[in-house]
Scaffold this motif. Structure first.
Motif, PDB file in Angstrom:
ATOM      1  N   MET A  88      -5.915  -1.014  -6.650  1.00  0.00           N
ATOM      2  CA  MET A  88      -5.892  -1.283  -5.213  1.00  0.00           C
ATOM      3  C   MET A  88      -7.199  -1.907  -4.747  1.00  0.00           C
ATOM      4  SD  MET A  88      -3.940   2.106  -3.730  1.00  0.00           S
ATOM      5  CE  MET A  88      -3.777   1.441  -2.078  1.00  0.00           C
ATOM      6  N   GLU A  89      -8.313  -1.426  -5.268  1.00  0.00           N
ATOM      7  CA  GLU A  89      -9.622  -1.924  -4.836  1.00  0.00           C
ATOM      8  C   GLU A  89      -9.904  -3.323  -5.358  1.00  0.00           C
ATOM      9  OE1 GLU A  89     -12.213   1.126  -6.237  1.00  0.00           O
ATOM     10  OE2 GLU A  89     -12.070   2.309  -4.387  1.00  0.00           O
ATOM     11  N   TYR A 115      -4.526  -5.308  -2.305  1.00  0.00           N
ATOM     12  CA  TYR A 115      -3.959  -4.175  -1.573  1.00  0.00           C
ATOM     13  C   TYR A 115      -5.037  -3.521  -0.715  1.00  0.00           C
ATOM     14  CZ  TYR A 115      -0.721  -4.871  -5.434  1.00  0.00           C
ATOM     15  OH  TYR A 115       0.123  -5.429  -6.350  1.00  0.00           O
ATOM     16  N   THR A 162       0.821  -1.204   0.000  1.00  0.00           N
ATOM     17  CA  THR A 162       0.000   0.000   0.000  1.00  0.00           C
ATOM     18  C   THR A 162       0.857   1.256   0.000  1.00  0.00           C
ATOM     19  OG1 THR A 162      -1.725  -1.182   1.209  1.00  0.00           O
ATOM     20  CG2 THR A 162      -1.845   1.211   1.238  1.00  0.00           C
ATOM     21  N   THR A 168      -4.386   6.487   1.929  1.00  0.00           N
ATOM     22  CA  THR A 168      -4.733   6.468   0.507  1.00  0.00           C
ATOM     23  C   THR A 168      -5.788   7.523   0.200  1.00  0.00           C
ATOM     24  OG1 THR A 168      -4.335   4.077   0.523  1.00  0.00           O
ATOM     25  CG2 THR A 168      -5.506   4.987  -1.384  1.00  0.00           C
ATOM     26  N   TYR A 169      -6.850   7.533   0.990  1.00  0.00           N
ATOM     27  CA  TYR A 169      -7.943   8.478   0.750  1.00  0.00           C
ATOM     28  C   TYR A 169      -7.544   9.911   1.130  1.00  0.00           C
ATOM     29  CZ  TYR A 169     -11.052   4.704  -0.495  1.00  0.00           C
ATOM     30  OH  TYR A 169     -11.629   3.647  -1.155  1.00  0.00           O
ATOM     31  N   LEU A 180      -6.025   3.567  -8.082  1.00  0.00           N
ATOM     32  CA  LEU A 180      -7.053   3.310  -7.066  1.00  0.00           C
ATOM     33  C   LEU A 180      -7.866   2.070  -7.421  1.00  0.00           C
ATOM     34  CD1 LEU A 180      -8.513   4.216  -4.492  1.00  0.00           C
ATOM     35  CD2 LEU A 180      -9.992   5.644  -5.919  1.00  0.00           C
ATOM     36  N   ASN A 187       0.567   4.194  -2.664  1.00  0.00           N
ATOM     37  CA  ASN A 187       0.220   5.537  -2.181  1.00  0.00           C
ATOM     38  C   ASN A 187       1.211   6.577  -2.708  1.00  0.00           C
ATOM     39  OD1 ASN A 187      -1.986   4.618  -0.789  1.00  0.00           O
ATOM     40  ND2 ASN A 187      -1.055   4.753   1.230  1.00  0.00           N
ATOM     41  N   ALA A 221      -6.545  -0.275   0.757  1.00  0.00           N
ATOM     42  CA  ALA A 221      -6.578   1.184   0.671  1.00  0.00           C
ATOM     43  C   ALA A 221      -6.897   1.724   2.067  1.00  0.00           C
ATOM     44  CB  ALA A 221      -7.637   1.627  -0.341  1.00  0.00           C
ATOM     45  N   ASP A 222      -5.890   2.296   2.732  1.00  0.00           N
ATOM     46  CA  ASP A 222      -6.071   2.769   4.097  1.00  0.00           C
ATOM     47  C   ASP A 222      -6.447   4.247   4.101  1.00  0.00           C
ATOM     48  OD1 ASP A 222      -3.716   3.974   3.367  1.00  0.00           O
ATOM     49  OD2 ASP A 222      -2.453   2.808   4.720  1.00  0.00           O
ATOM     50  N   LYS A 237     -16.097   2.138   3.758  1.00  0.00           N
ATOM     51  CA  LYS A 237     -14.815   1.433   3.670  1.00  0.00           C
ATOM     52  C   LYS A 237     -14.286   1.052   5.052  1.00  0.00           C
ATOM     53  CE  LYS A 237     -14.370   1.836  -0.813  1.00  0.00           C
ATOM     54  NZ  LYS A 237     -14.322   0.658  -1.725  1.00  0.00           N
TER      55      LYS A 237
END
Length: 625
Positions: free
Chosen positions: A510-511, A515, A484, A521-522, A507, A488, A517-518, A548
C-alpha cells in the motif's frame, strides 16, 4: 330444346299485361319508378360501404390513427361498464379483449415518446416523464460525444450543423439524454459551445443545464459564474435556476451562499415553491448536512409551502439512513394524513428504513401496503425487502424474495445478486454465496468490485485465507483495480489469524503503490497489534499518524485503550482517555466498554462510570444530538 324462361320486360307493352299477374299498368309504373330507382341506389350504397369497410380495415391495421378523427364517443367494456368520453386515438383493446384508453400526451417510458419542441424542466425531471426519442442526427451526435473525445473536437462537429430549429432541438435532446446518464462533462461541453461559438441564442434552459452540471461536479464557482452570465444575457431566472444554484452550493457545503440565493429569489418576487425547497433539502442531504435538511423541511411547512411526495420521500430516506425507522414511519403517516399520495419510491424508502435495522416483519408489512395501494413492486423494492431479511440474519428469506421477484417477471439486477451473496456470507454459508456469485456471471451480469467484496467478506468471516487470495487474483484477472477497502479487508483477515508477516507485506504494498493508507488502515493495524500484545509496535504506528497526515479518531483511541485494558493497566487507560479528550475526540459506547473492562475493583468502576456520564452530559453542548 330448352325453354327460354328469360322475361324481357321492355319487349312487353305495359298496357297489354294484366295487373293480376304482378305487372304494373302504365300509370302505376310511372308512380312507382322513383321508388325503384331509390331501392337500386340504396343497394349500390350498401355495396360501396361494404367494399369501403374492407379497405378501411386493411388501412387501419397499418396506420390506426389515419382514419380516425377527434370526435368523442362512448363505449362499453366487456363488463358492460360505460367508459368515460375520450378521443378515438386514445382507445385500444388489451390482451384480454377489454376496451381500454390511454392519455396519448403521456407516453410511457417503455414505449418512448417524443420530446421534440417540448423543452426540459428541472422540477419534474422531464416534461410528462417522457423520454426523448433521438433523430438520426441526434443519435450521431450522442454516439460521437460518448466516445470521450475532447471538447474542441465536439465543438468542431457541432459547427457543421445548420442553424435551424431542428438542429437546436436535436442538441437539447442529446443534452437530456446525457443528463439521464449523468455525463456532466459532455453537457458542459455542449452548453458552452452554445454560449461561445454557436449562432443560437441560449435560453434559460441552457443556463440551467450548465448550472446543474457544474453543481454536480462541485464546481460552485463555475455555477455561480453561469448564473451571472444568465443575468447579463437578460434572461429571466426561473425557480429552477435558483433551485439548481442552491443545490450546487449545498453540495459544496456553502450553506451561507445557499441562504443568500434563497433570499435573492424572494427579492425578485418569486415565492419559495416546493421545487426550490426540495432542491435545498436534496442538496443538504448530498452534502452530508442532515440536521440542516430537517430544519429546512420544518421551515417549508412554517412558510405554508405544502410538501410534495418527493419532499416526504427524501425525509423518509434521511431518517432511514440515520437508523430512525420510527421517525420515517411517523413521517409516512403524516404524509397520508395530508392527502399526499406516496409513490413507489416512498414505499421503497420506508422498506429500506426498516431493512437497515433488520426489521424484516415491518419491512414486509410496508411492502404489502405498497401492493394494496395498486403499485407493482420494481427491482428496487424487492432488493430493499431482500436486504431486510439479510440484515435480520435470514438468508433463506432473502432467497425466497429473490425467487418471488423472478416469478413475478421482475428481472434481478446486479444489486439483487450482491445482496443474496452477502446474505449467505453473513450467515456463514460461503458455498451458497459462491454459487449465487457464479450464477450471476452465468446470466451475463459482470461482477463489480462490490460483488467480489461481498464474496471476499464471506470467506474472510470463515478465515479462509487461500480462498480470499484466490478471489483477489480473480479480481486482478478481471481487470478490477484493488482499492484501499479491499486491502484493508485483507489486513484485518491476516491480523485476526495472527499472520502479521503477511499483514506487514500488504502494508508495504500500500505504501509503495498507488493505494492510500487511510485512518481505517492504521486503525486495523493498531487494533490487531494491541490485541496480540505487541504494545511497542502499536505505539510506533500511533506516533506515525501525524507524519502521514492522519488524525486519530474514536476508533484509534479506543483500540489503543483496549490494548492496555486487556492487561488491566487501569491508570494507563485513564491517561490515554485524558489525551483523547484533550485532542478533541469524544468517547462512544466502545470507549466506555474498554474502560470498564480495565477496572479491577468497585471504586475504579464507579470512577469510570462517573467520568463517562459527565462526558456524555458535556457532549450535548458540543455535538448535535
Amino acid at each position: 330444346m330448352a325453354r327460354n324462361t328469360t322475361c324481357n320486360l321492355n319487349a312487353v307493352p305495359f298496357h297489354a299485361v294484366d295487373p293480376r299477374i304482378g305487372i304494373s299498368s302504365p300509370i302505376e309504373r310511372r308512380n312507382k319508378e322513383p321508388l325503384l330507382q331509390q331501392l337500386i341506389f340504396l343497394l349500390l350504397l350498401v355495396c360501396a360501404f361494404w367494399l369501403n369497410s374492407i379497405c378501411t380495415l386493411s388501412h387501419t391495421l397499418i396506420e390506426p390513427r389515419a382514419c380516425m378523427n377527434d370526435s368523442e364517443w362512448k363505449a362499453n367494456d366487456s363488463n358492460s361498464v360505460a367508459l368515460e368520453k375520450f378521443k378515438r386515438d386514445s382507445v385500444y383493446i388489451d390482451k384480454n379483449g377489454r376496451l381500454r384508453n390511454f392519455n396519448h400526451k403521456k407516453v410511457s417510458r417503455k414505449k418512448c415518446g417524443s420530446l421534440r419542441g417540448r423543452g426540459w424542466k428541472y422540477g419534474s425531471g422531464f416534461v410528462d416523464g417522457i423520454f426523448p426519442v433521438l433523430s438520426p442526427t441526434a443519435q450521431q451526435i450522442l454516439d460521437y460525444v460518448e466516445k470521450g473525445v475532447e471538447s474542441e473536437s465536439i465543438w468542431g462537429s457541432l459547427d457543421m450543423l445548420p442553424p435551424t430549429l431542428d438542429a437546436w432541438d436535436d442538441i437539447f435532446t442529446v443534452a437530456v439524454q446525457l443528463r439521464m446518464r449523468k455525463q456532466w462533462d459532455s453537457i458542459i461541453s455542449i452548453c458552452r459551445w452554445i454560449l461561445l461559438r454557436s449562432s443560437f441564442k441560449p435560453d434559460v434552459i441552457c443556463y440551467n443545464l450548465l448550472i446543474e452540471a457544474f453543481g454536480q461536479k462541485l464546481l460552485y464557482k463555475e455555477a455561480e459564474s453561469t448564473y451571472l452570465q444568465l443575468l447579463e444575457a437578460r434572461c429571466i431566472p426561473t425557480e429552477d435556476t435558483y433551485a439548481l444554484l442552491i443545490k450546487a452550493y449545498c453540495i459544496s457545503g456553502l450553506l451561507e451562499k445557499a441562504e443568500a440565493v434563497f433570499a435573492e429569489m424572494r427579492n425578485y418576487g418569486l415565492p419559495s415553491s416546493a421545487v426550490v425547497y426540495n432542491a435545498y433539502i436534496n442538496g443538504l442531504m448530498k452534502g452530508g448536512n442532515s440536521d440542516k435538511a430537517e430544519e429546512i423541511f420544518k421551515r417549508m411547512k412554517k412558510d405554508a409551502c405544502k410538501p410534495t411526495t418527493e419532499t416526504y420521500t427524501m425525509l423518509i430516506n434521511l431518517y432511514g439512513k440515520a437508523g430512525k425507522s420510527f421517525m420515517a414511519l411517523k413521517l409516512f403517516h403524516e404524509m397520508m394524513s395530508h392527502d399526499c399520495k406516496p409513490n413507489i419510491c416512498t414505499y421503497t424508502a420506508l422498506v429500506n428504513a426498516f431493512a437497515r435495522e433488520g426489521l424484516c416483519e415491518k419491512a414486509e408489512e410496508v411492502f404489502e401496503q405498497m401492493q394494496e395501494a395498486g403499485l407493482e413492486p420494481d427491482v428496487y423494492a424487492y432488493n430493499a425487502l431482500m436486504e431486510a431479511y439479510s440484515r435480520a440474519g435470514y438468508p433463506y428469506g432473502a432467497a425466497e424474495i429473490f425467487s418471488l421477484m423472478q416469478h413475478m417477471g421482475c428481472e434481478p439486477d446486479r444489486a439483487s445478486y450482491n445482496i443474496l451473496v452477502d446474505a449467505y456470507g453473513k450467515a456463514g454459508f460461503q458455498d451458497d454465496a459462491e454459487a449465487v456469485f457464479k450464477d450471476m456471471k452465468r446470466v451475463g451480469i459482470t461482477p463489480t468490485m462490490k460483488s467480489h467484496m461481498v464474496l471476499l467478506s464471506a470467506y474472510s468471516k470463515m478465515g479462509s485465507v487461500n480462498k480470499c487470495e484466490e478471489i483477489l487474483n480473480q479480481m486482478c484477472k478481471s481487470g478490477l483495480k484493488l482499492d484501499t477497502y479491499v486491502l484493508n479487508s485483507m489486513l484485518n483477515l491476516y491480523g485476526r489469524l495472527g499472520q502479521f508477516g503477511k499483514m506487514e507485506e500488504v502494508l508495504r504494498v500500500m505504501e509503495k503503490g498507488s493505494y492510500v493508507a487511510d485512518i481505517s488502515t492504521y486503525n486495523i493495524l493498531i487494533n490487531r497489534y494491541g490485541q496480540a500484545g505487541f504494545i511497542e509496535r502499536m505505539e510506533d504506528l500511533f506516533q506515525l499518524l501525524p507524519s502521514k497526515g492522519l488524525k486519530p479518531d474514536v476508533v484509534t483511541w479506543t483500540s489503543r485503550i483496549g490494548a492496555y485494558s486487556k492487561k488491566k493497566l487501569y491508570l494507563k487507560c485513564l491517561e490515554i482517555f485524558e489525551e483523547m479528550i484533550d485532542d478533541g475526540c469524544y468517547p462512544d459506547g466502545g470507549t466506555a466498554k474498554v474502560l470498564l473492562a480495565a477496572c479491577s475493583n468497585e471504586d475504579q468502576t464507579e470512577q469510570v462510570t462517573t467520568v463517562i456520564r459527565t462526558m456524555h452530559k458535556d457532549m450535548k453542548t458540543v455535538l448535535p444530538v
